[in-house]
Design a protein around this motif. Structure first.
Motif, PDB file in Angstrom:
ATOM      1  N   UNK A  82       0.131  -5.080   7.823  1.00  0.00           N
ATOM      2  CA  UNK A  82       0.113  -4.133   8.470  1.00  0.00           C
ATOM      3  C   UNK A  82       1.589  -3.807   8.524  1.00  0.00           C
ATOM      4  N   UNK A  83       2.213  -4.381   9.305  1.00  0.00           N
ATOM      5  CA  UNK A  83       3.730  -4.179   9.276  1.00  0.00           C
ATOM      6  C   UNK A  83       4.433  -3.590   8.323  1.00  0.00           C
ATOM      7  N   UNK A  84       3.993  -4.011   7.351  1.00  0.00           N
ATOM      8  CA  UNK A  84       4.844  -3.443   5.539  1.00  0.00           C
ATOM      9  C   UNK A  84       4.590  -1.925   5.330  1.00  0.00           C
ATOM     10  N   UNK A  85       2.726  -1.596   5.991  1.00  0.00           N
ATOM     11  CA  UNK A  85       2.493  -0.616   5.392  1.00  0.00           C
ATOM     12  C   UNK A  85       3.041   0.484   6.624  1.00  0.00           C
ATOM     13  N   UNK A  86       2.850   0.327   8.099  1.00  0.00           N
ATOM     14  CA  UNK A  86       4.388   0.706   9.104  1.00  0.00           C
ATOM     15  C   UNK A  86       5.965   0.624   8.394  1.00  0.00           C
ATOM     16  N   UNK A  87       6.521  -0.019   7.771  1.00  0.00           N
ATOM     17  CA  UNK A  87       7.111   0.666   7.075  1.00  0.00           C
ATOM     18  C   UNK A  87       7.652   1.619   6.220  1.00  0.00           C
ATOM     19  N   UNK A  88       6.763   1.238   5.615  1.00  0.00           N
ATOM     20  CA  UNK A  88       6.436   2.114   4.065  1.00  0.00           C
ATOM     21  C   UNK A  88       5.519   3.649   4.602  1.00  0.00           C
ATOM     22  N   UNK A  89       5.589   3.933   5.880  1.00  0.00           N
ATOM     23  CA  UNK A  89       5.177   5.138   6.901  1.00  0.00           C
ATOM     24  C   UNK A  89       6.376   5.455   7.142  1.00  0.00           C
ATOM     25  N   UNK A  90       7.109   4.253   7.441  1.00  0.00           N
ATOM     26  CA  UNK A  90       8.740   4.938   8.563  1.00  0.00           C
ATOM     27  C   UNK A  90       9.752   5.285   6.835  1.00  0.00           C
ATOM     28  N   UNK A  91       8.931   5.551   5.819  1.00  0.00           N
ATOM     29  CA  UNK A  91       9.196   6.415   4.473  1.00  0.00           C
ATOM     30  C   UNK A  91       9.497   7.451   4.525  1.00  0.00           C
ATOM     31  N   UNK A  92       8.884   7.977   5.375  1.00  0.00           N
ATOM     32  CA  UNK A  92       9.151   9.423   5.424  1.00  0.00           C
ATOM     33  C   UNK A  92      10.034   9.592   5.614  1.00  0.00           C
ATOM     34  N   UNK A  93      10.707   9.093   5.898  1.00  0.00           N
ATOM     35  CA  UNK A  93      12.574  10.138   6.580  1.00  0.00           C
ATOM     36  C   UNK A  93      12.891   9.346   5.353  1.00  0.00           C
ATOM     37  N   UNK A  94      12.760   8.996   4.445  1.00  0.00           N
ATOM     38  CA  UNK A  94      13.198   8.827   3.350  1.00  0.00           C
ATOM     39  C   UNK A  94      13.244  10.246   2.505  1.00  0.00           C
ATOM     40  N   UNK A  96       9.363  12.757   2.303  1.00  0.00           N
ATOM     41  CA  UNK A  96       8.035  12.907   3.022  1.00  0.00           C
ATOM     42  C   UNK A  96       6.762  12.214   1.386  1.00  0.00           C
ATOM     43  N   UNK A  97       7.037  11.622   0.102  1.00  0.00           N
ATOM     44  CA  UNK A  97       6.162  11.500  -0.390  1.00  0.00           C
ATOM     45  C   UNK A  97       5.961   9.579  -0.949  1.00  0.00           C
ATOM     46  N   UNK A  98       7.147   9.572   0.141  1.00  0.00           N
ATOM     47  CA  UNK A  98       7.309   7.547   0.521  1.00  0.00           C
ATOM     48  C   UNK A  98       6.159   7.863   1.383  1.00  0.00           C
ATOM     49  N   UNK A  99       6.085   8.936   2.000  1.00  0.00           N
ATOM     50  CA  UNK A  99       5.611   8.735   3.451  1.00  0.00           C
ATOM     51  C   UNK A  99       4.169   8.692   3.160  1.00  0.00           C
ATOM     52  N   UNK A 100       3.525   9.492   2.170  1.00  0.00           N
ATOM     53  CA  UNK A 100       2.220   9.944   2.147  1.00  0.00           C
ATOM     54  C   UNK A 100       2.104   8.552   1.571  1.00  0.00           C
ATOM     55  N   UNK A 101       2.746   7.909   0.516  1.00  0.00           N
ATOM     56  CA  UNK A 101       2.149   6.406  -0.198  1.00  0.00           C
ATOM     57  C   UNK A 101       1.912   6.126   0.806  1.00  0.00           C
ATOM     58  N   UNK A 102       2.703   5.529   1.798  1.00  0.00           N
ATOM     59  CA  UNK A 102       2.624   4.727   3.230  1.00  0.00           C
ATOM     60  C   UNK A 102       1.141   4.699   3.596  1.00  0.00           C
ATOM     61  N   UNK A 103       0.819   6.170   3.602  1.00  0.00           N
ATOM     62  CA  UNK A 103      -0.849   6.373   4.399  1.00  0.00           C
ATOM     63  C   UNK A 103      -1.921   6.284   3.408  1.00  0.00           C
ATOM     64  N   UNK A 104      -1.423   6.640   2.135  1.00  0.00           N
ATOM     65  CA  UNK A 104      -2.876   6.037   1.627  1.00  0.00           C
ATOM     66  C   UNK A 104      -3.107   5.010   1.286  1.00  0.00           C
ATOM     67  N   UNK A 109      -5.423  -0.985   3.182  1.00  0.00           N
ATOM     68  CA  UNK A 109      -5.267  -2.342   4.060  1.00  0.00           C
ATOM     69  C   UNK A 109      -6.195  -2.049   5.731  1.00  0.00           C
ATOM     70  N   UNK A 110      -7.330  -0.616   6.067  1.00  0.00           N
ATOM     71  CA  UNK A 110      -7.835  -0.762   7.042  1.00  0.00           C
ATOM     72  C   UNK A 110      -8.916  -1.005   6.233  1.00  0.00           C
ATOM     73  N   UNK A 111      -9.373  -0.865   4.798  1.00  0.00           N
ATOM     74  CA  UNK A 111     -10.873  -0.844   4.354  1.00  0.00           C
ATOM     75  C   UNK A 111     -10.983  -2.734   4.425  1.00  0.00           C
ATOM     76  N   UNK A 112      -9.092  -3.313   3.959  1.00  0.00           N
ATOM     77  CA  UNK A 112      -9.420  -5.029   4.126  1.00  0.00           C
ATOM     78  C   UNK A 112      -9.625  -5.829   5.000  1.00  0.00           C
ATOM     79  N   UNK A 113      -8.847  -4.935   5.777  1.00  0.00           N
ATOM     80  CA  UNK A 113      -9.651  -5.196   7.561  1.00  0.00           C
ATOM     81  C   UNK A 113     -11.169  -5.542   8.254  1.00  0.00           C
TER      82      UNK A 113
END
Length: 133
Positions: A82-94, A96-104, A109-113
């Motif tokens: 889940x921390x890796x997902x937060x880091x990927x969402x933070x990639x929005x600053x790299x 926006x497509x990276x952040x959107x990928x992180x949200x997806x 991972x929410x489904x995995x939970x």
């Protein structure tokens, strides 16, 4: 033997149900790291391109995802995932497509939970195939 008035005693499953779940988690991380690596040339073509800092960020994130596959048997593995997902969402600053990928992938991972909770509930109720007589 249990009677109709008395619930059945807890019987652990014959096969480890968590082994398959850990495999799904590892496979998801591998697929996610591939997508992160493929994002580098994709965002390089979009807009202003990609800077060296963005490339380093994405490469490090992808490598950490691959390394995280080896620790899925640890109790803290889901927190790492889940921390890796937060880091990927933070990639929005790299980009926006990276952040959107992180949200997806965060939705995955929410489904995995949910799946993890469902497996635990089935174990406790004795509903797994290896627990039935």
């Amino acid at each position: 033997m249990s009677t109709p008035d008395q619930p059945a005693a807890f019987k652990p499953p014959a096969n480890d149900p968590w082994k398959g779940f850990r495999g799904v988690c590892s496979g998801t991380l591998i697929l996610e790291s591939i997508v992160v690596f493929l994002a580098i040339p994709a965002i390089a073509k979009l807009g202003e391109g990609v800077g060296a800092g963005a490339v380093v960020y994405l490469v490090v994130l992808g490598v950490v995802m691959i390394l995280a596959c080896g620790v899925q048997s640890r109790p803290w593995a889901m927190g790492l995932n889940l921390g890796l997902q937060v880091a990927l969402i933070a990639g929005w600053f790299v980009h926006p497509a990276v952040g959107a990928m992180g949200l997806l992938f965060a939705a995955v991972w929410v489904y995995m939970l949910y799946l993890r909770k469902d497996i635990q509930a089935r174990i406790e109720r004795g509903l797994l195939p290896g627990q039935r007589d």
